[in-house]
Design a protein around this motif. Structure first.
Motif, PDB file in Angstrom:
ATOM      1  N   MET A 146       1.262  25.985 -45.347  1.00 29.69           N
ATOM      2  CA  MET A 146       2.652  25.884 -44.912  1.00 29.69           C
ATOM      3  C   MET A 146       3.654  26.366 -45.966  1.00 29.69           C
ATOM      4  N   PRO A 147       3.556  25.959 -47.247  1.00 29.77           N
ATOM      5  CA  PRO A 147       4.534  26.471 -48.229  1.00 29.77           C
ATOM      6  C   PRO A 147       4.522  27.998 -48.320  1.00 29.77           C
ATOM      7  N   SER A 148       3.325  28.588 -48.308  1.00 31.30           N
ATOM      8  CA  SER A 148       3.223  30.047 -48.392  1.00 31.30           C
ATOM      9  C   SER A 148       3.753  30.717 -47.126  1.00 31.30           C
ATOM     10  N   LEU A 149       3.521  30.093 -45.972  1.00 32.34           N
ATOM     11  CA  LEU A 149       4.017  30.663 -44.715  1.00 32.34           C
ATOM     12  C   LEU A 149       5.538  30.645 -44.672  1.00 32.34           C
ATOM     13  N   MET A 150       6.147  29.556 -45.095  1.00 29.88           N
ATOM     14  CA  MET A 150       7.602  29.482 -45.106  1.00 29.88           C
ATOM     15  C   MET A 150       8.185  30.449 -46.133  1.00 29.88           C
ATOM     16  N   ASN A 151       7.476  30.639 -47.238  1.00 30.61           N
ATOM     17  CA  ASN A 151       7.911  31.634 -48.212  1.00 30.61           C
ATOM     18  C   ASN A 151       7.854  33.035 -47.602  1.00 30.61           C
ATOM     19  N   SER A 152       6.834  33.281 -46.780  1.00 29.06           N
ATOM     20  CA  SER A 152       6.724  34.570 -46.096  1.00 29.06           C
ATOM     21  C   SER A 152       7.870  34.769 -45.114  1.00 29.06           C
ATOM     22  N   PHE A 153       8.270  33.693 -44.442  1.00 28.46           N
ATOM     23  CA  PHE A 153       9.415  33.776 -43.530  1.00 28.46           C
ATOM     24  C   PHE A 153      10.681  34.149 -44.289  1.00 28.46           C
ATOM     25  N   SER A 154      10.874  33.535 -45.449  1.00 25.54           N
ATOM     26  CA  SER A 154      12.030  33.875 -46.292  1.00 25.54           C
ATOM     27  C   SER A 154      11.988  35.341 -46.700  1.00 25.54           C
ATOM     28  N   THR A 155      10.789  35.808 -47.040  1.00 22.84           N
ATOM     29  CA  THR A 155      10.633  37.212 -47.428  1.00 22.84           C
ATOM     30  C   THR A 155      10.989  38.146 -46.277  1.00 22.84           C
ATOM     31  N   ILE A 156      10.549  37.811 -45.069  1.00 24.25           N
ATOM     32  CA  ILE A 156      10.858  38.644 -43.907  1.00 24.25           C
ATOM     33  C   ILE A 156      12.364  38.661 -43.644  1.00 24.25           C
ATOM     34  N   ILE A 157      13.033  37.525 -43.819  1.00 24.02           N
ATOM     35  CA  ILE A 157      14.490  37.492 -43.640  1.00 24.02           C
ATOM     36  C   ILE A 157      15.153  38.458 -44.615  1.00 24.02           C
ATOM     37  N   LYS A 158      14.736  38.423 -45.873  1.00 24.45           N
ATOM     38  CA  LYS A 158      15.339  39.314 -46.863  1.00 24.45           C
ATOM     39  C   LYS A 158      14.983  40.776 -46.602  1.00 24.45           C
ATOM     40  N   GLU A 159      13.725  41.014 -46.230  1.00 25.72           N
ATOM     41  CA  GLU A 159      13.309  42.390 -45.975  1.00 25.72           C
ATOM     42  C   GLU A 159      13.949  42.970 -44.717  1.00 25.72           C
ATOM     43  N   SER A 160      14.440  42.097 -43.823  1.00 22.77           N
ATOM     44  CA  SER A 160      15.098  42.589 -42.613  1.00 22.77           C
ATOM     45  C   SER A 160      16.357  43.381 -42.943  1.00 22.77           C
ATOM     46  N   SER A 161      16.855  43.234 -44.161  1.00 23.56           N
ATOM     47  CA  SER A 161      18.031  44.028 -44.560  1.00 23.56           C
ATOM     48  C   SER A 161      17.731  45.521 -44.535  1.00 23.56           C
ATOM     49  N   LEU A 162      16.456  45.883 -44.642  1.00 20.09           N
ATOM     50  CA  LEU A 162      16.082  47.294 -44.637  1.00 20.09           C
ATOM     51  C   LEU A 162      16.225  47.936 -43.264  1.00 20.09           C
ATOM     52  N   VAL A 163      16.266  47.136 -42.197  1.00 20.33           N
ATOM     53  CA  VAL A 163      16.357  47.735 -40.866  1.00 20.33           C
ATOM     54  C   VAL A 163      17.715  48.354 -40.622  1.00 20.33           C
ATOM     55  N   SER A 164      18.652  48.139 -41.530  1.00 20.24           N
ATOM     56  CA  SER A 164      19.958  48.799 -41.402  1.00 20.24           C
ATOM     57  C   SER A 164      19.822  50.318 -41.460  1.00 20.24           C
ATOM     58  N   VAL A 165      18.718  50.818 -42.039  1.00 18.75           N
ATOM     59  CA  VAL A 165      18.534  52.277 -42.163  1.00 18.75           C
ATOM     60  C   VAL A 165      18.185  52.915 -40.827  1.00 18.75           C
ATOM     61  N   ILE A 166      17.818  52.102 -39.821  1.00 17.80           N
ATOM     62  CA  ILE A 166      17.537  52.675 -38.499  1.00 17.80           C
ATOM     63  C   ILE A 166      18.618  52.238 -37.506  1.00 17.80           C
ATOM     64  N   ALA A 167      19.836  52.124 -38.048  1.00 15.17           N
ATOM     65  CA  ALA A 167      21.049  51.932 -37.230  1.00 15.17           C
ATOM     66  C   ALA A 167      21.085  50.618 -36.457  1.00 15.17           C
ATOM     67  N   ILE A 168      20.566  49.557 -37.048  1.00 16.76           N
ATOM     68  CA  ILE A 168      20.707  48.223 -36.456  1.00 16.76           C
ATOM     69  C   ILE A 168      21.841  47.512 -37.173  1.00 16.76           C
ATOM     70  N   THR A 169      22.790  47.005 -36.412  1.00 17.10           N
ATOM     71  CA  THR A 169      23.966  46.374 -37.011  1.00 17.10           C
ATOM     72  C   THR A 169      23.674  44.914 -37.324  1.00 17.10           C
ATOM     73  N   GLU A 170      22.755  44.701 -38.259  1.00 14.21           N
ATOM     74  CA  GLU A 170      22.477  43.348 -38.726  1.00 14.21           C
ATOM     75  C   GLU A 170      23.393  43.049 -39.913  1.00 14.21           C
ATOM     76  N   LEU A 171      23.096  41.995 -40.647  1.00 12.38           N
ATOM     77  CA  LEU A 171      24.023  41.497 -41.655  1.00 12.38           C
ATOM     78  C   LEU A 171      24.348  42.537 -42.726  1.00 12.38           C
ATOM     79  N   THR A 172      23.330  43.192 -43.259  1.00 15.19           N
ATOM     80  CA  THR A 172      23.566  44.184 -44.311  1.00 15.19           C
ATOM     81  C   THR A 172      24.376  45.360 -43.789  1.00 15.19           C
TER      82      THR A 172
END
Length: 220
Positions: A146-172
């Motif tokens: 569980m601790p590692s899985l939740m850490n992975s979720f945090s990582t995915i949230i941060k890495e989602s900032s990269l989807v801005s390069v394919i024209a998704i209007t997310e937070l970044t």
């Protein structure tokens, strides 16, 4: 420094950017968990070497390719061979495949950490492998991982900032658009960073709460 122009006039845009970020991150995490459990469980069991080689190739490939390159390949590269998808689907697919490769190793390690005696006990009770996994082994691995899985979720949230390069209007991406209007990069990116920090801190608190409840239930 003037934060008023960002917070007063762009707050709705920031809110909806955060909603899109969390939506993409959550969907990606769910699919990554599914992929990871299929790959991790099968790799931890005695499967044919050829099948294990395929899964190992998946893990090493998607851990080795930078996520940014993977997103470019899925969204811009695949249409050249007739595979076309919208940018949200491409984002979720890229994050899921990348996250699944990493999380599968967490799942596999958790399964391998369970003593062999647990499997023998299940067998002695007449359980087959599937029943042993569902009722005995996996509930224990969830607590361990569980601790590692939740850490992975945090990582995915941060890495989602990269989807801005394919024209998704997310937070970044919202932050970039606000910057082009206000010419205030310092204030804009401080606000964006604080939003991400707040989300990750909330996930961390949630992780600690879930971990305590699982440990209490296990030790009761």
């Amino acid at each position: 420094m003037n934060f008023d122009i960002i917070l007063l006039y762009n707050l709705p845009a920031l809110f909806w950017g955060l909603v899109i970020t969390l939506k993409i991150a959550f969907l990606s995490f769910v699919f990554a968990i599914i992929i990871a459990h299929v790959v991790g469980i099968l790799r931890a069991l005695n499967i044919p070497k050829a099948v294990d080689l395929i899964f190992r190739a998946y893990v090493e490939t998607f851990r080795g390719i930078p996520l940014l390159i993977l997103l470019f390949f899925i969204y811009y590269g695949l249409p050249s061979v007739g595979i076309v998808m919208d940018n949200t689907t491409a984002a979720v697919l890229g994050l899921s495949l990348n996250g699944g490769a990493y999380i599968s190793e967490i799942v596999r390690a958790s399964l391998l950490s369970i003593p062999k005696g647990q499997w023998d006990a299940c067998s002695s009770l007449g359980m087959n492998k599937v029943q042993s996994l569902v009722y005995v082994i996996i509930p224990q691995t969830i607590r361990i991982s569980m601790p590692s899985l939740m850490n992975s979720f945090s990582t995915i949230i941060k890495e989602s900032s990269l989807v801005s390069v394919i024209a998704i209007t997310e937070l970044t991406r919202v932050g970039q658009l606000i910057y082009t209007k206000t010419a205030s990069p310092f204030e804009v990116y401080i606000v964006i960073a604080l939003v991400y920090l707040s989300v990750i801190f909330t996930v961390s608190l949630l992780s600690n709460l879930i971990e305590k409840k699982l440990n209490y239930a296990y030790n009761r």
